[in-house]
Design a protein around this motif. Sequence first.
Motif, PDB file in Angstrom:
ATOM      1  N   MET A 104       0.849  -1.188   0.000  1.00  0.00           N
ATOM      2  CA  MET A 104       0.000   0.000   0.000  1.00  0.00           C
ATOM      3  C   MET A 104       0.886   1.239   0.000  1.00  0.00           C
ATOM      4  N   SER A 105       0.294   2.379  -0.313  1.00  0.00           N
ATOM      5  CA  SER A 105       1.032   3.642  -0.266  1.00  0.00           C
ATOM      6  C   SER A 105       0.992   4.208   1.147  1.00  0.00           C
ATOM      7  N   SER A 106       1.883   5.157   1.412  1.00  0.00           N
ATOM      8  CA  SER A 106       1.890   5.776   2.730  1.00  0.00           C
ATOM      9  C   SER A 106       0.615   6.586   2.968  1.00  0.00           C
ATOM     10  N   ARG A 107       0.041   7.150   1.919  1.00  0.00           N
ATOM     11  CA  ARG A 107      -1.218   7.881   2.102  1.00  0.00           C
ATOM     12  C   ARG A 107      -2.350   6.915   2.475  1.00  0.00           C
ATOM     13  N   MET A 108      -2.402   5.761   1.826  1.00  0.00           N
ATOM     14  CA  MET A 108      -3.406   4.767   2.191  1.00  0.00           C
ATOM     15  C   MET A 108      -3.228   4.360   3.654  1.00  0.00           C
ATOM     16  N   ALA A 109      -1.987   4.133   4.053  1.00  0.00           N
ATOM     17  CA  ALA A 109      -1.709   3.759   5.434  1.00  0.00           C
ATOM     18  C   ALA A 109      -2.125   4.864   6.393  1.00  0.00           C
ATOM     19  N   ALA A 110      -1.882   6.122   6.001  1.00  0.00           N
ATOM     20  CA  ALA A 110      -2.267   7.250   6.858  1.00  0.00           C
ATOM     21  C   ALA A 110      -3.773   7.319   7.034  1.00  0.00           C
ATOM     22  N   VAL A 111      -4.515   7.071   5.961  1.00  0.00           N
ATOM     23  CA  VAL A 111      -5.980   7.075   6.048  1.00  0.00           C
ATOM     24  C   VAL A 111      -6.463   5.932   6.935  1.00  0.00           C
ATOM     25  N   LEU A 112      -5.863   4.757   6.806  1.00  0.00           N
ATOM     26  CA  LEU A 112      -6.265   3.632   7.642  1.00  0.00           C
ATOM     27  C   LEU A 112      -5.922   3.881   9.109  1.00  0.00           C
ATOM     28  N   TRP A 113      -4.804   4.529   9.348  1.00  0.00           N
ATOM     29  CA  TRP A 113      -4.431   4.906  10.711  1.00  0.00           C
ATOM     30  C   TRP A 113      -5.479   5.854  11.298  1.00  0.00           C
ATOM     31  N   ALA A 114      -5.853   6.873  10.523  1.00  0.00           N
ATOM     32  CA  ALA A 114      -6.900   7.795  10.980  1.00  0.00           C
ATOM     33  C   ALA A 114      -8.223   7.062  11.185  1.00  0.00           C
ATOM     34  N   ALA A 115      -8.480   6.053  10.361  1.00  0.00           N
ATOM     35  CA  ALA A 115      -9.740   5.308  10.470  1.00  0.00           C
ATOM     36  C   ALA A 115      -9.841   4.573  11.795  1.00  0.00           C
ATOM     37  N   VAL A 116      -8.755   3.892  12.209  1.00  0.00           N
ATOM     38  CA  VAL A 116      -8.848   3.189  13.493  1.00  0.00           C
ATOM     39  C   VAL A 116      -8.822   4.170  14.659  1.00  0.00           C
ATOM     40  N   ASP A 117      -8.155   5.308  14.508  1.00  0.00           N
ATOM     41  CA  ASP A 117      -8.238   6.335  15.550  1.00  0.00           C
ATOM     42  C   ASP A 117      -9.676   6.818  15.709  1.00  0.00           C
ATOM     43  N   ALA A 118     -10.436   6.830  14.597  1.00  0.00           N
ATOM     44  CA  ALA A 118     -11.848   7.225  14.636  1.00  0.00           C
ATOM     45  C   ALA A 118     -12.758   6.042  14.952  1.00  0.00           C
ATOM     46  N   ARG A 119     -12.170   4.854  15.208  1.00  0.00           N
ATOM     47  CA  ARG A 119     -12.882   3.621  15.546  1.00  0.00           C
ATOM     48  C   ARG A 119     -13.815   3.176  14.430  1.00  0.00           C
ATOM     49  N   LEU A 120     -13.372   3.347  13.178  1.00  0.00           N
ATOM     50  CA  LEU A 120     -14.160   2.843  12.060  1.00  0.00           C
ATOM     51  C   LEU A 120     -14.024   1.325  11.978  1.00  0.00           C
ATOM     52  N   SER A 121     -15.047   0.688  11.439  1.00  0.00           N
ATOM     53  CA  SER A 121     -15.053  -0.761  11.260  1.00  0.00           C
ATOM     54  C   SER A 121     -14.581  -1.105   9.855  1.00  0.00           C
ATOM     55  N   ILE A 122     -13.783  -2.170   9.760  1.00  0.00           N
ATOM     56  CA  ILE A 122     -13.075  -2.488   8.519  1.00  0.00           C
ATOM     57  C   ILE A 122     -13.212  -3.966   8.200  1.00  0.00           C
TER      58      ILE A 122
ATOM     59  N   GLU B 136      -1.850  14.335   6.278  1.00  0.00           N
ATOM     60  CA  GLU B 136      -0.513  14.605   5.760  1.00  0.00           C
ATOM     61  C   GLU B 136       0.538  14.444   6.848  1.00  0.00           C
ATOM     62  N   ARG B 137       0.206  14.825   8.063  1.00  0.00           N
ATOM     63  CA  ARG B 137       1.159  14.635   9.160  1.00  0.00           C
ATOM     64  C   ARG B 137       1.383  13.151   9.414  1.00  0.00           C
ATOM     65  N   ARG B 138       0.318  12.385   9.395  1.00  0.00           N
ATOM     66  CA  ARG B 138       0.468  10.940   9.554  1.00  0.00           C
ATOM     67  C   ARG B 138       1.329  10.361   8.432  1.00  0.00           C
ATOM     68  N   ARG B 139       1.046  10.783   7.191  1.00  0.00           N
ATOM     69  CA  ARG B 139       1.813  10.255   6.061  1.00  0.00           C
ATOM     70  C   ARG B 139       3.288  10.616   6.183  1.00  0.00           C
ATOM     71  N   ALA B 140       3.577  11.847   6.579  1.00  0.00           N
ATOM     72  CA  ALA B 140       4.972  12.262   6.720  1.00  0.00           C
ATOM     73  C   ALA B 140       5.700  11.415   7.762  1.00  0.00           C
ATOM     74  N   MET B 141       5.026  11.102   8.849  1.00  0.00           N
ATOM     75  CA  MET B 141       5.651  10.276   9.883  1.00  0.00           C
ATOM     76  C   MET B 141       5.895   8.861   9.385  1.00  0.00           C
ATOM     77  N   LEU B 142       4.942   8.332   8.635  1.00  0.00           N
ATOM     78  CA  LEU B 142       5.117   6.995   8.057  1.00  0.00           C
ATOM     79  C   LEU B 142       6.243   6.984   7.029  1.00  0.00           C
ATOM     80  N   ASP B 143       6.300   8.004   6.180  1.00  0.00           N
ATOM     81  CA  ASP B 143       7.359   8.089   5.173  1.00  0.00           C
ATOM     82  C   ASP B 143       8.732   8.181   5.827  1.00  0.00           C
ATOM     83  N   GLU B 144       8.808   8.909   6.934  1.00  0.00           N
ATOM     84  CA  GLU B 144      10.095   9.067   7.611  1.00  0.00           C
ATOM     85  C   GLU B 144      10.591   7.735   8.151  1.00  0.00           C
ATOM     86  N   LEU B 145       9.693   6.959   8.753  1.00  0.00           N
ATOM     87  CA  LEU B 145      10.087   5.639   9.242  1.00  0.00           C
ATOM     88  C   LEU B 145      10.465   4.727   8.085  1.00  0.00           C
ATOM     89  N   ALA B 146       9.655   4.752   7.019  1.00  0.00           N
ATOM     90  CA  ALA B 146       9.924   3.864   5.883  1.00  0.00           C
ATOM     91  C   ALA B 146      11.264   4.180   5.226  1.00  0.00           C
TER      92      ALA B 146
END
Length: 247
Positions: free
Chosen positions: A18-36, A214-224
């Motif tokens: 997956m892309s880092s943006r996809m990962a950032a959206v999924l991260w935000a999704a579980v922070d919002a307690r969305l069901s997947i 974007e902040r989430r994505r930047a943090m993920l990109d930095e680790l990657a």
Amino acid sequence: MSTPDSVTIVDLIRNGTMSSRMAAVLWAAVDARLSIVVVAIPRLAGKTTTFNAVLSLLPPDVPVHRLGADQTEVGRLKEAATGGYLVVPEFSRGPVPGYIWGEPVQRVFDAMTVGYSLVTSMHAPGLEETFNDICEGCGVADEDASRIDLMLYILRFGEDDETFWRRVSEIHEIDRVRDGRPEGRQLFKWVESDDRFEAVDTPVFLRGAEADVERRRAMLDELASSGRRSPEEVAQMALEFAEGSGR
């Protein structure tokens, strides 16, 4: 419990799943307690690996209830109403411990009415078929099926364990389910000809929060980019984000 060999969300970015943006959206999704629900057809497509990598981004104080074969457990959880995530390995007829179908699936959705979110996986060829199996196959009412917020579809390629590679080919956001059919929008797609991921639409649950993503994505990109991908390093990243956001 994670181990040094656990596949993390950063691994899934680095290996192109997956892309880092996809990962950032999924991260935000579980922070919002969305069901997947994570869906694929072949075995070893990485459904469980993917949803565990996403769940590992949750704050440590969020309960994660991993359901097994004991169906009375769902009733106890509904009565306790502690919140957090219900994790079902798979909605499936397969004779595998933890796999459920029919009435047990209905009971899981019933437990969600007291504040639980859900993460699970399924074998299906697409979005429509996934919800047909949930609603028609398992007898889940539209109102309950509408509690699913996101559907991820994974494609697997290669000939064996040594050569398999995977792509999250679609992410859909679900607004509601009517007559067993999901309504919503496609958020991402994988373009096979260029082996790239394309953002198709903006998630409704994140509109107005682009800077957050974007902040989430930047943090993920930095680790990657730095090669820091251990469970502990990913957990520290998630904690730093939460502290910086005042959560």
